[in-house]
Structure formats: structure tokens, C-alpha cells
Scaffold this active site. Structure first.
Site, PDB file in Angstrom:
ATOM      1  CB  THR A  19      -0.984   0.043   1.195  1.00  0.00           C
ATOM      2  OG1 THR A  19      -0.257   0.154   2.417  1.00  0.00           O
ATOM      3  CG2 THR A  19      -1.889  -1.175   1.226  1.00  0.00           C
ATOM      4  NE  ARG A  70      20.825 -11.100   7.319  1.00  0.00           N
ATOM      5  CZ  ARG A  70      19.529 -11.310   7.559  1.00  0.00           C
ATOM      6  NH1 ARG A  70      18.625 -10.646   6.883  1.00  0.00           N
ATOM      7  NH2 ARG A  70      19.141 -12.157   8.486  1.00  0.00           N
ATOM      8  CG  MET A  95       8.078  -7.619   6.300  1.00  0.00           C
ATOM      9  SD  MET A  95       8.063  -6.277   7.493  1.00  0.00           S
ATOM     10  CE  MET A  95       7.827  -7.225   8.998  1.00  0.00           C
ATOM     11  NE  ARG A  96      16.863 -11.857   3.331  1.00  0.00           N
ATOM     12  CZ  ARG A  96      17.281 -12.854   4.088  1.00  0.00           C
ATOM     13  NH1 ARG A  96      16.545 -13.327   5.055  1.00  0.00           N
ATOM     14  NH2 ARG A  96      18.473 -13.392   3.879  1.00  0.00           N
ATOM     15  CG  LEU A  98      18.439  -4.194   3.549  1.00  0.00           C
ATOM     16  CD1 LEU A  98      18.247  -2.690   3.371  1.00  0.00           C
ATOM     17  CD2 LEU A  98      18.417  -4.907   2.201  1.00  0.00           C
ATOM     18  CG  ASN A 112      12.173   1.316   7.003  1.00  0.00           C
ATOM     19  OD1 ASN A 112      11.390   0.753   6.240  1.00  0.00           O
ATOM     20  ND2 ASN A 112      12.213   1.037   8.295  1.00  0.00           N
ATOM     21  CG  HIS A 114       9.543   1.783  12.359  1.00  0.00           C
ATOM     22  ND1 HIS A 114       9.672   0.411  12.248  1.00  0.00           N
ATOM     23  CD2 HIS A 114       9.289   2.034  13.668  1.00  0.00           C
ATOM     24  CE1 HIS A 114       9.508  -0.129  13.440  1.00  0.00           C
ATOM     25  NE2 HIS A 114       9.268   0.827  14.311  1.00  0.00           N
ATOM     26  CB  SER A 141       9.576   7.578  12.047  1.00  0.00           C
ATOM     27  OG  SER A 141       8.993   7.752  13.324  1.00  0.00           O
ATOM     28  CG  ASP A 150      13.114  -0.300  12.689  1.00  0.00           C
ATOM     29  OD1 ASP A 150      13.147  -0.248  11.445  1.00  0.00           O
ATOM     30  OD2 ASP A 150      12.491  -1.173  13.322  1.00  0.00           O
ATOM     31  CD  GLU A 177      -7.106   6.854   7.136  1.00  0.00           C
ATOM     32  OE1 GLU A 177      -7.170   8.096   7.345  1.00  0.00           O
ATOM     33  OE2 GLU A 177      -8.004   6.061   7.469  1.00  0.00           O
ATOM     34  CD  GLU A 179       2.812   3.204   7.823  1.00  0.00           C
ATOM     35  OE1 GLU A 179       3.305   2.618   6.847  1.00  0.00           O
ATOM     36  OE2 GLU A 179       2.476   2.604   8.853  1.00  0.00           O
TER      37      GLU A 179
HETATM   38  C1  GRF Z   1       3.844  -0.417   6.944  1.00  0.00           C
HETATM   39  O1  GRF Z   1       3.098  -0.382   8.124  1.00  0.00           O
HETATM   40  C2  GRF Z   1       5.211   0.142   7.165  1.00  0.00           C
HETATM   41  O2  GRF Z   1       5.250   1.146   8.133  1.00  0.00           O
HETATM   42  C3  GRF Z   1       5.985  -1.049   7.647  1.00  0.00           C
HETATM   43  O3  GRF Z   1       5.477  -2.130   6.904  1.00  0.00           O
HETATM   44  C4  GRF Z   1       4.131  -1.848   6.504  1.00  0.00           C
HETATM   45  C5  GRF Z   1       4.072  -1.986   5.018  1.00  0.00           C
HETATM   46  O4  GRF Z   1       2.769  -1.930   4.542  1.00  0.00           O
HETATM   47  N1  GRF Z   1       7.405  -0.859   7.509  1.00  0.00           N
HETATM   48  P1  GRF Z   1       2.473  -1.963   2.977  1.00  0.00           P
HETATM   49  O5  GRF Z   1       3.072  -3.246   2.433  1.00  0.00           O
HETATM   50  O6  GRF Z   1       3.109  -0.759   2.366  1.00  0.00           O
HETATM   51  O7  GRF Z   1       0.986  -1.957   2.861  1.00  0.00           O
END
Ligand code: GRF
Length: 199
Positions: A19, A70, A95-96, A98, A112, A114, A141, A150, A177, A179
Site C-alpha cells: 500500500t 543474506r 521484512m528482511r 539488509l 524506510n 516505520h 517515521s 530502525d 493513512e 504513512e
Molecule cells: C507499513 O506499516 C510500514 O510502516 C511497515 O510495513 C508496513 C508496510 O505496509 N514498515 P504496505 O506493504 O506498504 O501496505
């Protein structure tokens, strides 16, 4: 690395829904911005975000990291980003962790998003932790990625008021929203600054 004259070439890394990728693309489409999305790359070939990317006409690259070291995986990723002349890497639900080598190679050029008010709640389950702590505010953030999780310099933040009846899910939805507004603006400003420096 191709130095920026026009728009900065951004590669997005994702592992999930995408998203934020969609929000970055939408913001870019609405008017001329300092960035172009030139690649969406994922370590999860079945990630929904890749479908989003394809729909938006953004080139994709996907490879499962399973069974790979990795650093070896990140070398493939790095090569792909360079093949697309990427100048800035935007993590959007990647979700990994680096590898230190990758982060060093892209130093100061990885952002990033967060879902917390950093430095609070690094890592996972940020909304549940904010609720458990009885916080009044949650938020998100955008930060520069360093090799501590982070932890890099925060360049933009948005706050969301926590409501008495919030669950982690309702809070996450309202933060998301924010973000979607914050990340495109922050990326655009970051890229505009970079572009200015290249002149
Ligand atoms: C978001 O909540 C972002 O803050 C976190 O991972 C989620 C990613 O959501 N790092 P999407 O895949 O962009 O919907």
C-alpha cells in the site's frame, strides 16, 4: 551510480501488501516530482505488492531469499538495482534485514517507513506496544537506514492520537493513512535535496 540530473531513480523494496508503494506511485503521478519509481523488488515472490507494482506499470524483480545467505542475496538485489540505475532505495514493508555490505554500499541512500514515533518501538508490533504502554500518541517515521535496526536519522514524522477504544488493528489503520501521506512527501523532499546537491 548514474548521477541525478532529472528525477531521482528510486527502487522500492517490499515483502507484503504494497500500500505504501501504491501511495508513492499515486503521489508521483499527480504531478511532477523529484523521483521516479523504476523498480519494485521483493524477497517474497508471491507478495501482493508485486501485483500492485505490475498494475502500476513498475518493473518488478522477485526472488525468494530462502536457502540463501543474506550477503549473497543482497548482492543479487544490489546488482538488480544497479541494472536499473537506481539512485535511492525506499523500503516499504521490506521484512528482511539488509546485510552490512549492502547498507554500506548504499550509505545515506536508503529510506524506510516505520510505524512508530521513533526512537520509540523499533522492531515489530509497534501499535500493540504503544497501546500497552498507555501512550497518548502513535505515529510513523521516515528515516535513513543504517546498520542498526530502525535507528537511522529520522527525516519526517506524523503523529496519530490514540483513542480509548483503539485496538492494534484500528490504530494501525489510522497510522497507515498517515504513512501514505508522509512517505511520498518525505521521499520527494529527500530526492529534491539530492538532486540539488548533484547540480
Ligand atoms: C507499513 O506499516 C510500514 O510502516 C511497515 O510495513 C508496513 C508496510 O505496509 N514498515 P504496505 O506493504 O506498504 O501496505
Amino acid at each position: 551510480m548514474a548521477e541525478a540530473k532529472g528525477r531521482i531513480r528510486v527502487g522500492v523494496l517490499l515483502s507484503g501488501r504494497g500500500t505504501n508503494l501504491a501511495a508513492l506511485s499515486e503521489y508521483r503521478r499527480r504531478q511532477d516530482r523529484a523521483y521516479d519509481l523504476v523498480l519494485a523488488a521483493s524477497n517474497v515472490p508471491e507478495a501482493r505488492g508485486l501485483v500492485v507494482a505490475r498494475t502500476l506499470g513498475i518493473p518488478i524483480w522477485a526472488k525468494s531469499h530462502k536457502g540463501m545467505e543474506r550477503a549473497a542475496f543482497d548482492r543479487l538485489l544490489d546488482a538488480e538495482l544497479r541494472r536499473h540505475d537506481v539512485e535511492v532505495v525506499a523500503l516499504a514493508g521490506y521484512m528482511r534485514l539488509l546485510s552490512p555490505e549492502f547498507i554500506a554500499a548504499w550509505e545515506g541512500r536508503i529510506l524506510n517507513i516505520h510505524p512508530s514515533l521513533l526512537p520509540l518501538y523499533k522492531g515489530l508490533d509497534t501499535h500493540a506496544r504503544a497501546l500497552a504502554a498507555g501512550d497518548m500518541w502513535a505515529g510513523c517515521s521516515v528515516h535513513v537506514v543504517t546498520d542498526a535496526l530502525d535507528d537511522g536519522p529520522v527525516i519526517a514524522q506524523a503523529r496519530v492520537r490514540i483513542r480509548e477504544r483503539d485496538s492494534a488493528e484500528t490504530l494501525a489503520a489510522r497510522v497507515l493513512e498517515e504513512e501514505h501521506k508522509l512517505y511520498p512527501q518525505a521521499l520527494d523532499e529527500f530526492c529534491a535535496t539530492l538532486r540539488g546537491q548533484a547540480r
